[in-house]
Design an enzyme around this catalytic site. Structure first.
Site, PDB file in Angstrom:
ATOM      1  N   ASP A  24      45.688  33.390  32.283  1.00 25.54           N
ATOM      2  CA  ASP A  24      46.985  33.053  31.690  1.00 25.54           C
ATOM      3  C   ASP A  24      48.024  32.505  32.664  1.00 25.54           C
ATOM      4  O   ASP A  24      49.151  32.198  32.270  1.00 25.54           O
ATOM      5  CB  ASP A  24      47.568  34.273  30.963  1.00 25.54           C
ATOM      6  CG  ASP A  24      47.608  35.527  31.840  1.00 25.54           C
ATOM      7  OD1 ASP A  24      47.788  35.388  33.066  1.00 25.54           O
ATOM      8  OD2 ASP A  24      47.455  36.635  31.300  1.00 25.54           O
ATOM      9  N   HIS A  37      37.963  34.359  36.764  1.00 25.66           N
ATOM     10  CA  HIS A  37      37.340  33.699  35.612  1.00 25.66           C
ATOM     11  C   HIS A  37      37.948  32.334  35.320  1.00 25.66           C
ATOM     12  O   HIS A  37      37.812  31.809  34.218  1.00 25.66           O
ATOM     13  CB  HIS A  37      37.447  34.598  34.376  1.00 25.66           C
ATOM     14  CG  HIS A  37      36.717  35.892  34.534  1.00 25.66           C
ATOM     15  ND1 HIS A  37      37.120  37.065  33.930  1.00 25.66           N
ATOM     16  CD2 HIS A  37      35.601  36.208  35.255  1.00 25.66           C
ATOM     17  CE1 HIS A  37      36.282  38.038  34.258  1.00 25.66           C
ATOM     18  NE2 HIS A  37      35.369  37.544  35.060  1.00 25.66           N
ATOM     19  N   SER A  56      39.558  47.529  32.195  1.00 25.82           N
ATOM     20  CA  SER A  56      38.574  48.555  31.850  1.00 25.82           C
ATOM     21  C   SER A  56      37.324  48.427  32.711  1.00 25.82           C
ATOM     22  O   SER A  56      36.457  49.302  32.680  1.00 25.82           O
ATOM     23  CB  SER A  56      38.195  48.454  30.372  1.00 25.82           C
ATOM     24  OG  SER A  56      37.530  47.214  30.120  1.00 25.82           O
TER      25      SER A  56
END
Length: 313
Positions: A147, A162, A263
């Site tokens: 983002d 990523h 996570s």
């Protein structure tokens, strides 16, 4: 003699500047709807994180979708508010995009409509706090997010694990384009479509009616006519080798790892923790829900990152 016992005036002035800067960062209530339920942060948690940071000289940050929920971008896996909990949406698969023109067309149509909302999201108190700590601890930020919010907050030493939604690459000749420029081209190619959406997803992909997809014209490379793709590691693809090596070096050069809002379900992030532990680094995790590495680290704080980081600065 007094100067040997007390911090310098410059130290106090620097802290005042930081406090003023962070105090101007507001978090509109509507952007918090994707933050999972969480307990208030305790004084013990704050003290533990403060000690962890104080004991580090060169820190590595690993950030996940959980830090961008406070900017109004949902994560994937949180209970009730995560993307998977609210919809049946499945992220685009790498091989499907590579093989099938109709998948490419569908993806670009949806991304075109979702781009305006996604690209206008702003950094939150976590991103600005990391930026300040990055300067103090001579650190590196490795983010799983696409983002661009770390850069918007002013961080410089960032590895986008990523990739980024803000850059586009040609699958044929590997030419790069700015995503804002591609949006301008798409508007020209698809003037019959209004590129607005009230929904938002971590990858900028949104649901749109089938008739919009059928009449959509996807972008092609200006150099060779090849198909364009956001410079993102789609699900099922591998993180580029050069980037993996850069992350490995960053881990080895740091003395501690602080995981924020991840996570660690995706192995590309989890293996960073494994490497840090194998090399004897101190590792701490701040995340509202459980993570894949909770049983491996000495310090895990279940809390909202935005409730802790501004205080420990």
């Amino acid at each position: 003699m007094a100067t040997s016992y007390f911090p310098s005036l410059r130290y106090f002035m620097n802290n005042i500047i930081i406090i003023r800067k962070l105090s101007t960062v507001s978090t509109p209530t509507e952007t918090l709807k994707f933050v999972p339920k969480h307990n208030p942060v305790s004084e013990a948690n704050i003290n533990n994180v403060q000690s962890f940071i104080n004991n580090s000289k060169k820190m590595l940050f690993l950030t996940g979708a959980g830090i961008s929920t406070e900017s109004g971008i949902p994560d994937y896996r949180s209970e009730e508010v995560g993307l998977y909990a609210r919809t049946n949406h499945k992220p685009i698969q790498h091989m499907e995009f590579i093989k099938y023109p109709h998948v490419q067309k569908r993806y670009w149509a949806r991304n075109f409509v979702g781009w305006t909302t996604f690209s206008k999201r702003e950094p939150n108190i976590i991103h600005y706090s990391i930026c300040e700590l990055e300067k103090e601890k001579i650190s590196t930020v490795v983010t799983q997010n696409v983002d661009n919010l770390h850069y918007k907050a002013g961080s410089q030493n960032v590895i986008e694990l990523h990739g980024t939604a803000f850059r586009v690459i040609c699958l044929k000749c590997e030419a790069f384009y700015d995503r804002h420029y591609i949006q301008e081209r798409l508007i020209q190619l698809n003037s019959h479509i209004t590129p607005t959406s009230t929904t938002i997803r971590p990858d900028g992909d949104v649901d749109i009616p089938l008739e919009i997809i059928e009449g959509f014209k996807p972008p092609l490379c200006e150099s060779c006519g090849g198909m364009l793709k956001p410079d993102i590691t789609f699900f099922g693809d591998n993180v580029p080798r050069a980037r993996v090596e850069a992350v490995k070096s960053a881990v080895s050069e740091s003395d501690s790892l602080l995981v924020l809002g991840s996570s660690l379900t995706v192995f590309s992030g989890y293996r960073i923790v494994l490497q840090a532990l194998e090399e004897g680094k101190n590792v701490a995790i701040i995340n509202i829900g459980p993570t894949r590495a909770d049983h491996l680290v000495k310090l895990k704080v279940s809390a909202k990152c935005g409730d802790i980081l501004p205080l420990v600065i």
